[in-house]
Design an enzyme around this catalytic site. Structure first.
Site, PDB file in Angstrom:
ATOM      1  N   TYR A  61       0.842  -1.197   0.000  1.00  0.00           N
ATOM      2  CA  TYR A  61       0.000   0.000   0.000  1.00  0.00           C
ATOM      3  C   TYR A  61       0.882   1.254   0.000  1.00  0.00           C
ATOM      4  O   TYR A  61       1.522   1.576   1.004  1.00  0.00           O
ATOM      5  CB  TYR A  61      -0.931   0.027   1.212  1.00  0.00           C
ATOM      6  CG  TYR A  61      -1.868  -1.153   1.323  1.00  0.00           C
ATOM      7  CD1 TYR A  61      -2.174  -1.953   0.222  1.00  0.00           C
ATOM      8  CD2 TYR A  61      -2.456  -1.478   2.540  1.00  0.00           C
ATOM      9  CE1 TYR A  61      -3.031  -3.038   0.335  1.00  0.00           C
ATOM     10  CE2 TYR A  61      -3.323  -2.552   2.663  1.00  0.00           C
ATOM     11  CZ  TYR A  61      -3.599  -3.331   1.555  1.00  0.00           C
ATOM     12  OH  TYR A  61      -4.460  -4.404   1.680  1.00  0.00           O
ATOM     13  N   SER A 208     -13.100  -5.369   2.037  1.00  0.00           N
ATOM     14  CA  SER A 208     -14.109  -4.790   1.138  1.00  0.00           C
ATOM     15  C   SER A 208     -15.522  -5.284   1.450  1.00  0.00           C
ATOM     16  O   SER A 208     -16.279  -5.634   0.552  1.00  0.00           O
ATOM     17  CB  SER A 208     -13.769  -5.078  -0.329  1.00  0.00           C
ATOM     18  OG  SER A 208     -12.555  -4.479  -0.691  1.00  0.00           O
ATOM     19  N   PRO A 209     -15.923  -5.314   2.736  1.00  0.00           N
ATOM     20  CA  PRO A 209     -17.282  -5.765   3.061  1.00  0.00           C
ATOM     21  C   PRO A 209     -18.344  -4.780   2.572  1.00  0.00           C
ATOM     22  O   PRO A 209     -19.533  -5.131   2.525  1.00  0.00           O
ATOM     23  CB  PRO A 209     -17.264  -5.833   4.592  1.00  0.00           C
ATOM     24  CG  PRO A 209     -16.238  -4.820   5.002  1.00  0.00           C
ATOM     25  CD  PRO A 209     -15.176  -4.908   3.946  1.00  0.00           C
ATOM     26  N   GLY A 211     -18.140  -3.553  -0.491  1.00  0.00           N
ATOM     27  CA  GLY A 211     -18.017  -3.563  -1.947  1.00  0.00           C
ATOM     28  C   GLY A 211     -17.285  -2.352  -2.469  1.00  0.00           C
ATOM     29  O   GLY A 211     -17.647  -1.782  -3.495  1.00  0.00           O
ATOM     30  N   ARG A 212     -16.218  -1.949  -1.757  1.00  0.00           N
ATOM     31  CA  ARG A 212     -15.403  -0.785  -2.110  1.00  0.00           C
ATOM     32  C   ARG A 212     -16.259   0.483  -2.213  1.00  0.00           C
ATOM     33  O   ARG A 212     -15.981   1.383  -3.008  1.00  0.00           O
ATOM     34  CB  ARG A 212     -14.627  -1.032  -3.408  1.00  0.00           C
ATOM     35  CG  ARG A 212     -13.749  -2.291  -3.337  1.00  0.00           C
ATOM     36  CD  ARG A 212     -12.839  -2.425  -4.528  1.00  0.00           C
ATOM     37  NE  ARG A 212     -12.142  -3.707  -4.531  1.00  0.00           N
ATOM     38  CZ  ARG A 212     -11.050  -3.992  -3.825  1.00  0.00           C
ATOM     39  NH1 ARG A 212     -10.524  -3.077  -3.048  1.00  0.00           N
ATOM     40  NH2 ARG A 212     -10.484  -5.192  -3.896  1.00  0.00           N
ATOM     41  N   GLY A 213     -17.304   0.551  -1.401  1.00  0.00           N
ATOM     42  CA  GLY A 213     -18.173   1.714  -1.358  1.00  0.00           C
ATOM     43  C   GLY A 213     -19.412   1.595  -2.216  1.00  0.00           C
ATOM     44  O   GLY A 213     -20.386   2.335  -2.025  1.00  0.00           O
ATOM     45  N   PHE A 214     -19.430   0.652  -3.146  1.00  0.00           N
ATOM     46  CA  PHE A 214     -20.578   0.511  -4.048  1.00  0.00           C
ATOM     47  C   PHE A 214     -21.848   0.126  -3.290  1.00  0.00           C
ATOM     48  O   PHE A 214     -22.943   0.606  -3.602  1.00  0.00           O
ATOM     49  CB  PHE A 214     -20.261  -0.534  -5.121  1.00  0.00           C
ATOM     50  CG  PHE A 214     -21.268  -0.586  -6.240  1.00  0.00           C
ATOM     51  CD1 PHE A 214     -21.194   0.325  -7.280  1.00  0.00           C
ATOM     52  CD2 PHE A 214     -22.275  -1.537  -6.253  1.00  0.00           C
ATOM     53  CE1 PHE A 214     -22.125   0.284  -8.324  1.00  0.00           C
ATOM     54  CE2 PHE A 214     -23.204  -1.585  -7.279  1.00  0.00           C
ATOM     55  CZ  PHE A 214     -23.125  -0.672  -8.323  1.00  0.00           C
TER      56      PHE A 214
END
Length: 338
Positions: A61, A208-209, A211-214
């Site tokens: 990262y 990513s629980p 969904g990366r913000g989606f």
């Protein structure tokens, strides 16, 4: 300090006690567009105040920048937190280079570099970030186990492995945590890895629980709404026709949120937290955020309960998602060598 702190759970059979929700720190340095450093540091403090104690980073990262960013926070709260980092993905000065390396010499060098950047004598939880099939898994895990024997690492984890691979690794050295993408939209991990984790007493750490913000509704088409330096714009399921298909799948998430008076993101996180009961293992999601108010929203989800009807409405979503998690250009090649 926050009046309501989240509960704790143990990672693995003899791993550390951590808050039942952790914090993914990747976006504080890279991948999600421009970062406000002051807000990111305030987010770390807000997380600790809420009872979050597992802070997740990786050497990849920002090519070490995220570990360096965390170092002052780690130093100020060393006895209160569990710091997790990872090795196994190689980055170079070539921005197009993405490779996975598991050779023991590389693992040792990565661990020593992470220790220096974090400013610690020991890493609490050290993951193999990705599996390199060109290196025997027992050899790679053996190198990680040597780090434990040397007192440089306390506990081991694996990321994105199958059930058979988890069993093979656990036979070499106890694995405390399995980190994989796991959300309403990504449930492949349930096929073999989660059953193996249950069998072995390994904790699940979903990344990513949201969904990366989606899943929160933060954007509906990454290619047109996010900045050019936001890597989500290059993920197949979040742009174009796939995004339009997947946006429609959010209708039951939004409906459940309205009925409970909560946010869609809290629905997604409550679903992830309740996987612990569904599967019978410790589950510690690590949603990422750079805003203190999101910490309060996210950790409140640990106290929410979705009903059987809610869970039934959410059950079919993952099977209907359009698009792969990553494009071909982001898939890894092997770079292991002695």
């Amino acid at each position: 300090m926050s009046e309501q702190r989240i509960e704790q759970v143990r990672l693995g059979t003899d791993g550390p006690l951590v808050g039942v929700q952790g914090l993914g720190c990747m976006g504080m340095s890279e991948f999600y567009g421009e970062t406000d450093e002051a807000a990111a540091r305030a987010t770390l403090t807000a997380a600790l105040d809420a009872g979050v104690t597992l802070f997740d980073t990786a050497d990849v990262y920002g090519r070490g920048a995220n570990e360096e960013f965390l170092a002052p926070f780690v130093a100020a709260h060393r006895d209160e937190i569990v710091i997790a980092t990872k090795c196994g993905i190689e980055r170079t000065d070539d921005p197009t280079h993405r490779a996975v390396r598991n050779d023991p010499a590389y693992i040792r060098r990565c661990a020593e570099a992470s220790l220096r950047r974090l400013g610690v004598d020991v890493i609490d939880l050290y993951y193999l970030h990705r599996r390199d099939p060109s290196v025997p898994l027992a050899e790679a895990v053996g190198a990680l186990a040597e780090l434990v024997e040397r007192g440089l690492v306390r506990h081991l984890g694996l990321s994105e492995v199958t059930g058979p691979e988890l069993r093979e690794a656990h036979a070499v050295h106890p694995i405390a945590a399995l980190q994989s993408e796991w959300s309403l939209f990504s449930r492949d991990v349930e096929d073999s890895a989660i059953p193996a984790a249950v069998e072995l007493g390994v904790a699940a750490v979903p990344y990513s629980p949201l969904g990366r913000g989606f899943l929160t509704g933060a954007f509906s088409d990454a290619a047109t709404e996010l900045t050019a330096d936001d890597f989500r714009a290059h993920l197949p399921r979040y742009s174009g026709d796939n995004a339009r298909t997947n946006t429609a799948l959010l209708d039951p998430v939004k409906r459940i949120a309205r009925e409970h008076g909560i946010t869609p993101g809290q629905v997604a996180l409550a679903w992830a937290q309740q996987r612990a009961e569904v599967h019978g293992l410790a589950v510690v999601p690590i949603p990422g955020t750079r805003r203190p108010d999101r910490i309060r929203e996210n950790t409140a989800a640990t106290r929410l309960r979705l009903t059987a009807d809610d869970l039934a409405a959410l059950e079919p979503l993952a099977a209907q998602v359009a698009g792969e998690r990553y494009p071909e250009s982001m898939k890894f090649t092997s770079a292991s060598r002695e």
